[in-house]
Design a protein around this motif. Structure first.
Motif, short mmCIF file in Angstrom:
data_model
loop_
_atom_site.label_atom_id
_atom_site.label_comp_id
_atom_site.label_asym_id
_atom_site.label_seq_id
_atom_site.Cartn_x
_atom_site.Cartn_y
_atom_site.Cartn_z
N CYS A 102 11.61 5.92 -2.36
CA CYS A 102 11.61 6.59 -3.66
C CYS A 102 11.98 5.56 -4.73
N TYR A 103 11.18 5.46 -5.79
CA TYR A 103 11.48 4.47 -6.80
C TYR A 103 12.57 4.95 -7.75
N GLY A 104 13.03 6.19 -7.57
CA GLY A 104 14.14 6.69 -8.37
C GLY A 104 15.49 6.36 -7.75
N CYS A 105 15.71 6.83 -6.52
CA CYS A 105 17.01 6.64 -5.86
C CYS A 105 16.97 5.59 -4.76
N GLY A 106 15.76 5.18 -4.34
CA GLY A 106 15.64 4.14 -3.32
C GLY A 106 15.68 4.63 -1.90
N VAL A 107 15.82 5.95 -1.69
CA VAL A 107 15.92 6.47 -0.33
C VAL A 107 14.59 6.31 0.40
N GLU A 108 14.67 6.18 1.73
CA GLU A 108 13.47 6.06 2.56
C GLU A 108 12.68 7.37 2.51
N LEU A 109 11.39 7.28 2.27
CA LEU A 109 10.55 8.47 2.18
C LEU A 109 10.30 9.07 3.55
N GLN A 110 10.17 10.40 3.59
CA GLN A 110 9.82 11.09 4.82
C GLN A 110 9.09 12.38 4.46
N ILE A 111 8.29 12.89 5.38
CA ILE A 111 7.46 14.08 5.11
C ILE A 111 7.73 15.20 6.10
N SER A 112 8.83 15.12 6.85
CA SER A 112 9.05 16.08 7.93
C SER A 112 10.03 17.20 7.58
N ASP A 113 11.04 16.92 6.77
CA ASP A 113 12.11 17.89 6.53
C ASP A 113 12.39 18.00 5.04
N ALA A 114 12.01 19.12 4.44
CA ALA A 114 12.17 19.31 2.99
C ALA A 114 13.63 19.41 2.58
N SER A 115 14.53 19.68 3.52
CA SER A 115 15.94 19.82 3.19
C SER A 115 16.70 18.51 3.34
N THR A 116 15.99 17.44 3.75
CA THR A 116 16.63 16.15 3.97
C THR A 116 16.24 15.16 2.88
N THR A 141 8.65 7.78 7.79
CA THR A 141 7.61 6.86 7.36
C THR A 141 8.11 5.45 7.17
N GLY A 142 9.32 5.16 7.54
CA GLY A 142 9.86 3.82 7.35
C GLY A 142 10.17 3.59 5.90
N GLY A 143 10.50 2.32 5.51
CA GLY A 143 10.80 2.06 4.12
C GLY A 143 10.89 0.60 3.82
N LYS A 164 -0.91 9.15 -2.51
CA LYS A 164 -0.35 7.88 -2.95
C LYS A 164 -0.66 6.77 -1.95
N LYS A 165 -0.64 7.12 -0.67
CA LYS A 165 -0.95 6.14 0.36
C LYS A 165 -2.40 5.68 0.24
N LYS A 166 -3.30 6.61 -0.03
CA LYS A 166 -4.71 6.30 -0.14
C LYS A 166 -4.98 5.29 -1.23
N TYR A 167 -4.27 5.46 -2.36
CA TYR A 167 -4.49 4.56 -3.50
C TYR A 167 -3.44 3.45 -3.58
N LYS A 168 -2.69 3.28 -2.48
CA LYS A 168 -1.68 2.22 -2.39
C LYS A 168 -0.69 2.27 -3.56
N GLN A 169 -0.16 3.48 -3.79
CA GLN A 169 0.79 3.69 -4.87
C GLN A 169 2.13 4.22 -4.35
N LEU A 170 2.47 3.89 -3.11
CA LEU A 170 3.71 4.39 -2.53
C LEU A 170 4.93 3.84 -3.25
N SER A 171 4.79 2.75 -3.97
CA SER A 171 5.92 2.22 -4.73
C SER A 171 6.20 3.05 -5.98
N GLN A 172 5.35 4.04 -6.26
CA GLN A 172 5.51 4.87 -7.44
C GLN A 172 5.85 6.33 -7.09
N VAL A 173 6.28 6.57 -5.86
CA VAL A 173 6.56 7.93 -5.41
C VAL A 173 8.01 8.31 -5.68
N LEU A 174 8.21 9.51 -6.21
CA LEU A 174 9.54 10.08 -6.36
C LEU A 174 9.78 11.08 -5.24
N CYS A 175 10.96 11.03 -4.63
CA CYS A 175 11.30 12.06 -3.64
C CYS A 175 11.45 13.39 -4.37
#
Length: 265
Positions: free
Chosen positions: A55-69, A42-44, A81-92
């Motif tokens: 991720c606002y915790g560790c800063g890593v780029e968010l992704q939705i494809s691989d749960a082990s990554t 999803t970029g970052g 979160k995308k719908k309500y424009k709250q992606l800056s508040q997502v934790l991985c």
């Protein structure tokens, strides 16, 4: 005069000269960001179009494809979160579990090998980690070593000098807010200094801090800026010691115009 003004406005509207200023359009659905790829990445970093984030915790780029990554977040949570424009508040998923008290290993050892829930093959080994950090022997850096005040022995790196050579080390005791009531900050700092000196480390400064209450953050920022002298800053610490929260608190202090450490750079 009022009637004349109203007539002039009416004429203007009828002539179409200001139509573009008074029309309200339904928002057009945006095309997927060019940084998105077919593998679900999803970029970052840019929240302007509401299409991707970190991720606002560790800063890593968010992704939705691989749960082990690293950076994984469930598609349902991401879309909400995308719908309500709250992606800056997502934790991985990793930071979410850490924030809920789950111990997440970062290095493969005997403990992870006997834990069936942990895929130790995807964890870095201690030797591989030391090898990755060897490059700092030849670089100029200010090393900020974080230790958990509730577990000094378990989080202090005894072989830190083997990794960072003669680079100056600043010691920060984190999670001060978790100490029992009635402690004396100076006594704790003196004890911590004596402990690490007995282990062979002579830090340039010892700071006790809490990323939660912000106690000690401004002092840590001041000391860091004073002693950096053009060096890179290397923040090191054991898993779950509070590195991400500490770095975030530092950046917030330096970005606040009300802080003496405000730094536009």
């Amino acid at each position: 005069r009022i009637l004349r003004r109203r007539r002039r406005r009416r004429v203007r509207r009828e002539s179409g000269s200001i139509d573009d200023l008074i029309y309200f359009h339904e928002p057009v659905e945006e095309e997927p960001s060019s940084s998105s790829t077919s593998n679900g990445r999803t970029g970052g970093g840019n929240f302007g179009d509401g299409c991707y984030g970190n991720c606002y915790g560790c800063g890593v780029e968010l992704q939705i494809s691989d749960a082990s990554t690293a950076g994984y977040v469930s598609p349902q949570v991401y879309e909400t979160k995308k719908k309500y424009k709250q992606l800056s508040q997502v934790l991985c998923s990793r930071c979410h579990e850490l924030s809920n008290g789950k111990m997440i290993p970062g290095i493969a050892d005997w403990g992870t090998n006997i834990n069936s829930e942990v895929d130790s093959e995807k964890l870095v080994t201690p030797d591989a980690l030391r090898q990755q950090l060897q490059v700092w022997k030849d670089k100029r850096a200010l090393v900020v070593h974080l230790v958990d005040l509730t577990d000094i022995q378990g989080t202090f790196f005894r072989r830190l000098r083997d990794l960072v050579s003669k680079n100056p080390v600043m010691l920060v005791g984190t999670k001060l807010d978790l100490l029992p009531k009635g402690y004396n900050v100076k006594d704790v700092a003196d004890w911590l200094l004596q402990y690490v000196q007995d282990k062979g480390l002579n830090p340039i400064a010892v700071v006790l801090a809490s990323s939660k209450t912000r106690f000690g953050i401004r002092n840590a920022t001041t000391i860091l800026k004073k002693n950096r002298k053009g060096r890179d800053v290397l923040v090191v610490g054991a898993a779950n010691v509070g590195k991400s929260a500490f770095v975030k608190a530092l950046l917030n202090d330096m970005s606040s115009m009300n802080s003496a450490n405000y730094d536009i750079g």
